[in-house]
Enzyme design. Sequence first.
Site, PDB file in Angstrom:
ATOM      1  N   HIS A 152      -5.936   0.993  50.318  1.00 51.97           N
ATOM      2  CA  HIS A 152      -5.514   0.550  51.655  1.00 51.97           C
ATOM      3  C   HIS A 152      -4.320   1.340  52.161  1.00 51.97           C
ATOM      4  O   HIS A 152      -3.592   1.957  51.390  1.00 51.97           O
ATOM      5  CB  HIS A 152      -5.226  -0.961  51.712  1.00 51.97           C
ATOM      6  CG  HIS A 152      -4.129  -1.468  50.813  1.00 51.97           C
ATOM      7  ND1 HIS A 152      -4.362  -1.988  49.556  1.00 51.97           N
ATOM      8  CD2 HIS A 152      -2.789  -1.563  50.986  1.00 51.97           C
ATOM      9  CE1 HIS A 152      -3.214  -2.386  49.016  1.00 51.97           C
ATOM     10  NE2 HIS A 152      -2.238  -2.125  49.857  1.00 51.97           N
ATOM     11  N   HIS A 210       3.106   1.659  53.506  1.00 46.92           N
ATOM     12  CA  HIS A 210       2.739   2.285  52.233  1.00 46.92           C
ATOM     13  C   HIS A 210       1.263   2.648  52.201  1.00 46.92           C
ATOM     14  O   HIS A 210       0.478   2.178  53.025  1.00 46.92           O
ATOM     15  CB  HIS A 210       3.094   1.404  51.019  1.00 46.92           C
ATOM     16  CG  HIS A 210       2.387   0.086  50.919  1.00 46.92           C
ATOM     17  ND1 HIS A 210       2.892  -1.092  51.415  1.00 46.92           N
ATOM     18  CD2 HIS A 210       1.210  -0.258  50.337  1.00 46.92           C
ATOM     19  CE1 HIS A 210       2.066  -2.091  51.140  1.00 46.92           C
ATOM     20  NE2 HIS A 210       1.028  -1.614  50.494  1.00 46.92           N
ATOM     21  N   GLU A 259       1.767   2.587  46.486  1.00 47.63           N
ATOM     22  CA  GLU A 259       1.339   1.476  45.627  1.00 47.63           C
ATOM     23  C   GLU A 259       0.186   1.982  44.777  1.00 47.63           C
ATOM     24  O   GLU A 259      -0.709   2.678  45.279  1.00 47.63           O
ATOM     25  CB  GLU A 259       0.867   0.298  46.499  1.00 47.63           C
ATOM     26  CG  GLU A 259       0.376  -0.904  45.700  1.00 47.63           C
ATOM     27  CD  GLU A 259      -0.101  -2.067  46.583  1.00 47.63           C
ATOM     28  OE1 GLU A 259      -0.067  -1.938  47.839  1.00 47.63           O
ATOM     29  OE2 GLU A 259      -0.515  -3.087  46.018  1.00 47.63           O
TER      30      GLU A 259
HETATM   31  C1  LIG Z   1       0.620  -8.012  48.970  1.00 44.88           C
HETATM   32  C2  LIG Z   1       0.929  -7.451  47.639  1.00 44.88           C
HETATM   33  C3  LIG Z   1       0.850  -5.967  47.590  1.00 44.88           C
HETATM   34  C4  LIG Z   1      -0.613  -5.533  47.669  1.00 44.88           C
HETATM   35  O1  LIG Z   1      -1.370  -5.959  46.758  1.00 44.88           O
HETATM   36  O2  LIG Z   1      -1.049  -4.789  48.543  1.00 44.88           O
HETATM   37  C5  LIG Z   1       1.726  -5.322  48.646  1.00 44.88           C
HETATM   38  O3  LIG Z   1       1.395  -4.393  49.287  1.00 44.88           O
HETATM   39  S1  LIG Z   1       3.326  -5.999  48.760  1.00 44.88           S
HETATM   40  C6  LIG Z   1       4.156  -4.901  49.881  1.00 44.88           C
HETATM   41  C7  LIG Z   1       5.597  -5.177  49.896  1.00 44.88           C
HETATM   42  N1  LIG Z   1       6.214  -4.857  48.637  1.00 44.88           N
HETATM   43  C8  LIG Z   1       6.950  -3.756  48.438  1.00 44.88           C
HETATM   44  O4  LIG Z   1       7.164  -2.942  49.340  1.00 44.88           O
HETATM   45  C9  LIG Z   1       7.536  -3.604  47.046  1.00 44.88           C
HETATM   46  C10 LIG Z   1       8.175  -2.267  46.815  1.00 44.88           C
HETATM   47  N2  LIG Z   1       9.233  -1.982  47.799  1.00 44.88           N
HETATM   48  C11 LIG Z   1      10.541  -1.959  47.474  1.00 44.88           C
HETATM   49  O5  LIG Z   1      10.923  -2.147  46.324  1.00 44.88           O
HETATM   50  C12 LIG Z   1      11.505  -1.695  48.609  1.00 44.88           C
HETATM   51  O6  LIG Z   1      10.906  -2.004  49.837  1.00 44.88           O
HETATM   52  C13 LIG Z   1      11.972  -0.216  48.642  1.00 44.88           C
HETATM   53  C14 LIG Z   1      10.825   0.762  48.822  1.00 44.88           C
HETATM   54  C15 LIG Z   1      12.775   0.114  47.368  1.00 44.88           C
HETATM   55  C16 LIG Z   1      12.899  -0.046  49.842  1.00 44.88           C
HETATM   56  O7  LIG Z   1      13.959  -0.935  49.704  1.00 44.88           O
HETATM   57  P1  LIG Z   1      14.881  -1.284  50.977  1.00 44.88           P
HETATM   58  O8  LIG Z   1      15.951  -2.197  50.482  1.00 44.88           O
HETATM   59  O9  LIG Z   1      14.034  -1.731  52.088  1.00 44.88           O
HETATM   60  O10 LIG Z   1      15.470   0.033  51.472  1.00 44.88           O
HETATM   61  P2  LIG Z   1      16.418   1.100  50.783  1.00 44.88           P
HETATM   62  O11 LIG Z   1      17.637   1.191  51.586  1.00 44.88           O
HETATM   63  O12 LIG Z   1      16.593   0.872  49.307  1.00 44.88           O
HETATM   64  O13 LIG Z   1      15.557   2.371  51.028  1.00 44.88           O
HETATM   65  C17 LIG Z   1      15.887   3.599  50.431  1.00 44.88           C
HETATM   66  C18 LIG Z   1      15.341   4.704  51.315  1.00 44.88           C
HETATM   67  O14 LIG Z   1      13.910   4.633  51.386  1.00 44.88           O
HETATM   68  C19 LIG Z   1      13.486   4.490  52.740  1.00 44.88           C
HETATM   69  N3  LIG Z   1      12.348   3.582  52.787  1.00 44.88           N
HETATM   70  C20 LIG Z   1      12.385   2.262  52.557  1.00 44.88           C
HETATM   71  N4  LIG Z   1      11.146   1.750  52.682  1.00 44.88           N
HETATM   72  C21 LIG Z   1      10.340   2.787  53.006  1.00 44.88           C
HETATM   73  C22 LIG Z   1       8.951   2.882  53.274  1.00 44.88           C
HETATM   74  N5  LIG Z   1       8.152   1.793  53.229  1.00 44.88           N
HETATM   75  N6  LIG Z   1       8.434   4.079  53.575  1.00 44.88           N
HETATM   76  C23 LIG Z   1       9.228   5.204  53.626  1.00 44.88           C
HETATM   77  N7  LIG Z   1      10.576   5.169  53.374  1.00 44.88           N
HETATM   78  C24 LIG Z   1      11.108   3.971  53.085  1.00 44.88           C
HETATM   79  C25 LIG Z   1      14.698   3.917  53.468  1.00 44.88           C
HETATM   80  O15 LIG Z   1      14.621   4.225  54.829  1.00 44.88           O
HETATM   81  C26 LIG Z   1      15.848   4.622  52.767  1.00 44.88           C
HETATM   82  O16 LIG Z   1      15.942   5.938  53.234  1.00 44.88           O
HETATM   83  P3  LIG Z   1      17.323   6.531  53.826  1.00 44.88           P
HETATM   84  O17 LIG Z   1      17.624   5.722  55.041  1.00 44.88           O
HETATM   85  O18 LIG Z   1      17.022   7.978  54.089  1.00 44.88           O
HETATM   86  O19 LIG Z   1      18.327   6.337  52.729  1.00 44.88           O
HETATM   87 CO   LIG Z   2      -0.310  -3.063  49.586  1.00 42.00          CO
END
Ligand SMILES: CC[C@@H](C(=O)O)C(=O)SCCNC(=O)CCNC(=O)[C@H](O)C(C)(C)COP(=O)(O)OP(=O)(O)OC[C@H]1O[C@@H](n2cnc3c(N)ncnc32)[C@H](O)[C@@H]1OP(=O)(O)O
Ligand SMILES: [Co+2]
Length: 134
Positions: free
Chosen positions: A7, A79, A130
Amino acid sequence: MLGRLNHVAIAVPDLAAATATYRDTLGAPVSAPQALPEHGVTVVFVDVGNTKVELLEPLGEGSPIAAFLAKNPSGGMHHVCYEVDDILAARDRLKAAGARVLGDGEPKLGAHGKPVLFLHPKDFSGTLVELEQS
Ligand SMILES: CC[C@@H](C(=O)O)C(=O)SCCNC(=O)CCNC(=O)[C@H](O)C(C)(C)COP(=O)(O)OP(=O)(O)OC[C@H]1O[C@@H](n2cnc3c(N)ncnc32)[C@H](O)[C@@H]1OP(=O)(O)O
Ligand SMILES: [Co+2]
Protein backbone atom coordinates in the site's frame (compact mmCIF):
# COMPACT_ATOMS: atom_id res chain seq x y z
CA MET A 1 14.30 -8.91 -0.65
CA LEU A 2 11.40 -6.62 -1.60
CA GLY A 3 8.10 -8.11 -2.68
CA ARG A 4 5.05 -6.33 -4.04
CA LEU A 5 3.88 -2.86 -3.10
CA ASN A 6 1.21 -3.58 -0.47
CA HIS A 7 0.00 0.00 0.00
CA VAL A 8 0.73 3.69 -0.29
CA ALA A 9 -0.42 5.59 2.82
CA ILE A 10 -1.81 9.11 2.92
CA ALA A 11 -2.18 10.93 6.24
CA VAL A 12 -5.41 12.94 6.35
CA PRO A 13 -6.89 15.40 8.86
CA ASP A 14 -10.48 14.16 8.31
CA LEU A 15 -10.93 10.47 7.49
CA ALA A 16 -14.66 10.75 6.74
CA ALA A 17 -14.04 13.53 4.20
CA ALA A 18 -11.14 11.66 2.56
CA THR A 19 -13.24 8.47 2.42
CA ALA A 20 -16.04 10.36 0.69
CA THR A 21 -13.58 11.77 -1.86
CA TYR A 22 -12.19 8.34 -2.78
CA ARG A 23 -15.57 6.57 -2.70
CA ASP A 24 -17.90 9.18 -4.19
CA THR A 25 -15.67 11.41 -6.35
CA LEU A 26 -13.11 8.85 -7.50
CA GLY A 27 -15.51 5.88 -7.45
CA ALA A 28 -13.21 3.45 -5.63
CA PRO A 29 -14.22 0.73 -3.13
CA VAL A 30 -13.28 1.84 0.41
CA SER A 31 -13.24 -0.44 3.48
CA ALA A 32 -14.91 0.36 6.81
CA PRO A 33 -12.80 2.41 9.27
CA GLN A 34 -10.52 0.33 11.51
CA ALA A 35 -9.29 1.86 14.78
CA LEU A 36 -5.77 0.68 15.69
CA PRO A 37 -4.99 2.20 19.11
CA GLU A 38 -1.66 0.36 19.36
CA HIS A 39 -0.56 2.26 16.21
CA GLY A 40 -2.26 5.57 17.11
CA VAL A 41 -4.26 5.70 13.88
CA THR A 42 -7.63 4.92 12.34
CA VAL A 43 -7.35 3.55 8.79
CA VAL A 44 -9.42 2.74 5.74
CA PHE A 45 -8.12 0.92 2.67
CA VAL A 46 -9.00 1.96 -0.86
CA ASP A 47 -8.85 -0.84 -3.43
CA VAL A 48 -7.16 0.52 -6.57
CA GLY A 49 -6.75 -2.82 -8.30
CA ASN A 50 -2.98 -3.33 -8.48
CA THR A 51 -2.38 -2.13 -4.89
CA LYS A 52 -4.14 -0.30 -2.05
CA VAL A 53 -4.19 3.23 -0.71
CA GLU A 54 -4.27 3.45 3.09
CA LEU A 55 -5.88 6.61 4.47
CA LEU A 56 -4.64 7.38 8.01
CA GLU A 57 -6.18 9.66 10.63
CA PRO A 58 -4.58 10.26 14.07
CA LEU A 59 -6.08 8.33 16.99
CA GLY A 60 -5.42 9.23 20.62
CA GLU A 61 -2.57 11.08 22.29
CA GLY A 62 0.91 10.83 20.79
CA SER A 63 -0.12 9.55 17.37
CA PRO A 64 2.98 8.94 15.17
CA ILE A 65 1.30 10.92 12.40
CA ALA A 66 0.49 14.02 14.52
CA ALA A 67 3.74 15.88 13.78
CA PHE A 68 3.47 15.04 10.06
CA LEU A 69 -0.05 16.51 9.92
CA ALA A 70 1.05 19.58 11.87
CA LYS A 71 3.59 20.19 9.08
CA ASN A 72 1.15 19.19 6.32
CA PRO A 73 -2.28 20.33 7.53
CA SER A 74 -4.10 19.32 4.33
CA GLY A 75 -2.56 15.83 4.55
CA GLY A 76 0.04 14.18 2.37
CA MET A 77 1.80 11.00 1.30
CA HIS A 78 3.06 9.39 4.51
CA HIS A 79 4.65 6.01 3.70
CA VAL A 80 4.99 3.15 1.26
CA CYS A 81 4.57 -0.47 2.39
CA TYR A 82 6.48 -3.30 0.73
CA GLU A 83 5.90 -6.99 1.37
CA VAL A 84 8.83 -9.17 2.45
CA ASP A 85 8.96 -12.97 2.76
CA ASP A 86 10.85 -12.95 6.07
CA ILE A 87 10.51 -9.78 8.10
CA LEU A 88 13.11 -10.72 10.71
CA ALA A 89 15.70 -11.57 8.07
CA ALA A 90 14.87 -8.30 6.27
CA ARG A 91 15.21 -6.33 9.54
CA ASP A 92 18.58 -7.89 10.36
CA ARG A 93 19.91 -7.29 6.86
CA LEU A 94 18.80 -3.65 6.92
CA LYS A 95 20.26 -3.04 10.38
CA ALA A 96 23.56 -4.56 9.28
CA ALA A 97 23.52 -2.13 6.33
CA GLY A 98 23.07 0.79 8.76
CA ALA A 99 19.36 1.53 8.28
CA ARG A 100 17.38 2.69 11.33
CA VAL A 101 14.51 0.40 12.27
CA LEU A 102 11.97 2.48 14.21
CA GLY A 103 10.55 1.72 17.65
CA ASP A 104 12.06 -1.18 19.58
CA GLY A 105 12.87 -3.03 16.36
CA GLU A 106 10.37 -5.80 17.04
CA PRO A 107 7.52 -6.26 14.53
CA LYS A 108 3.96 -5.35 15.60
CA LEU A 109 0.80 -6.68 14.02
CA GLY A 110 -0.37 -4.19 11.39
CA ALA A 111 -3.73 -3.43 9.85
CA HIS A 112 -3.79 -6.77 7.98
CA GLY A 113 -2.98 -8.81 11.11
CA LYS A 114 0.56 -9.44 9.82
CA PRO A 115 3.88 -8.33 11.36
CA VAL A 116 5.09 -4.88 10.28
CA LEU A 117 8.17 -2.70 10.86
CA PHE A 118 9.01 0.90 9.91
CA LEU A 119 12.31 2.28 8.55
CA HIS A 120 13.48 5.86 9.09
CA PRO A 121 12.60 8.17 6.16
CA LYS A 122 16.04 9.82 6.23
CA ASP A 123 17.61 6.44 5.29
CA PHE A 124 15.28 5.92 2.28
CA SER A 125 15.36 9.08 0.16
CA GLY A 126 13.01 10.99 2.46
CA THR A 127 10.30 8.31 2.38
CA LEU A 128 9.05 6.43 5.44
CA VAL A 129 9.06 2.71 4.56
CA GLU A 130 6.83 0.04 6.13
CA LEU A 131 7.69 -3.63 5.69
CA GLU A 132 4.90 -6.21 6.00
CA GLN A 133 5.39 -9.95 6.28
CA SER A 134 3.78 -11.46 3.15
C1 LIG B 1 -2.17 0.83 10.62
C2 LIG B 1 -0.94 0.11 10.99
C3 LIG B 1 0.14 0.22 9.97
C4 LIG B 1 -0.23 -0.62 8.75
O1 LIG B 1 -0.41 -1.85 8.94
O2 LIG B 1 -0.33 -0.14 7.62
C5 LIG B 1 0.46 1.66 9.64
O3 LIG B 1 0.67 2.05 8.55
S1 LIG B 1 0.62 2.69 11.03
C6 LIG B 1 1.22 4.22 10.35
C7 LIG B 1 1.65 5.13 11.42
N1 LIG B 1 2.81 4.62 12.11
C8 LIG B 1 4.04 5.10 11.91
O4 LIG B 1 4.27 6.02 11.13
C9 LIG B 1 5.13 4.45 12.75
C10 LIG B 1 6.51 4.87 12.35
N2 LIG B 1 6.69 6.33 12.41
C11 LIG B 1 7.45 6.94 13.33
O5 LIG B 1 8.08 6.30 14.17
C12 LIG B 1 7.49 8.45 13.28
O6 LIG B 1 6.37 8.94 12.61
C13 LIG B 1 8.77 8.97 12.57
C14 LIG B 1 8.88 8.49 11.13
C15 LIG B 1 10.02 8.58 13.38
C16 LIG B 1 8.69 10.50 12.53
O7 LIG B 1 8.58 10.96 13.83
P1 LIG B 1 8.08 12.47 14.11
O8 LIG B 1 8.14 12.67 15.58
O9 LIG B 1 6.81 12.69 13.42
O10 LIG B 1 9.06 13.40 13.39
P2 LIG B 1 10.61 13.63 13.55
O11 LIG B 1 10.81 15.04 13.90
O12 LIG B 1 11.28 12.61 14.42
O13 LIG B 1 11.04 13.43 12.06
C17 LIG B 1 12.39 13.36 11.70
C18 LIG B 1 12.50 13.81 10.26
O14 LIG B 1 11.78 12.93 9.39
C19 LIG B 1 10.79 13.65 8.66
N3 LIG B 1 9.59 12.83 8.54
C20 LIG B 1 8.76 12.50 9.54
N4 LIG B 1 7.77 11.73 9.06
C21 LIG B 1 8.00 11.58 7.74
C22 LIG B 1 7.32 10.90 6.71
N5 LIG B 1 6.19 10.20 6.96
N6 LIG B 1 7.81 10.95 5.46
C23 LIG B 1 8.96 11.65 5.18
N7 LIG B 1 9.67 12.33 6.14
C24 LIG B 1 9.17 12.30 7.39
C25 LIG B 1 10.53 14.91 9.49
O15 LIG B 1 10.03 15.92 8.67
C26 LIG B 1 11.92 15.22 10.02
O16 LIG B 1 12.69 15.80 9.00
P3 LIG B 1 13.44 17.22 9.22
O17 LIG B 1 12.35 18.22 9.43
O18 LIG B 1 14.23 17.41 7.95
O19 LIG B 1 14.30 17.02 10.42
CO1 LIG C 1 0.73 1.35 6.49
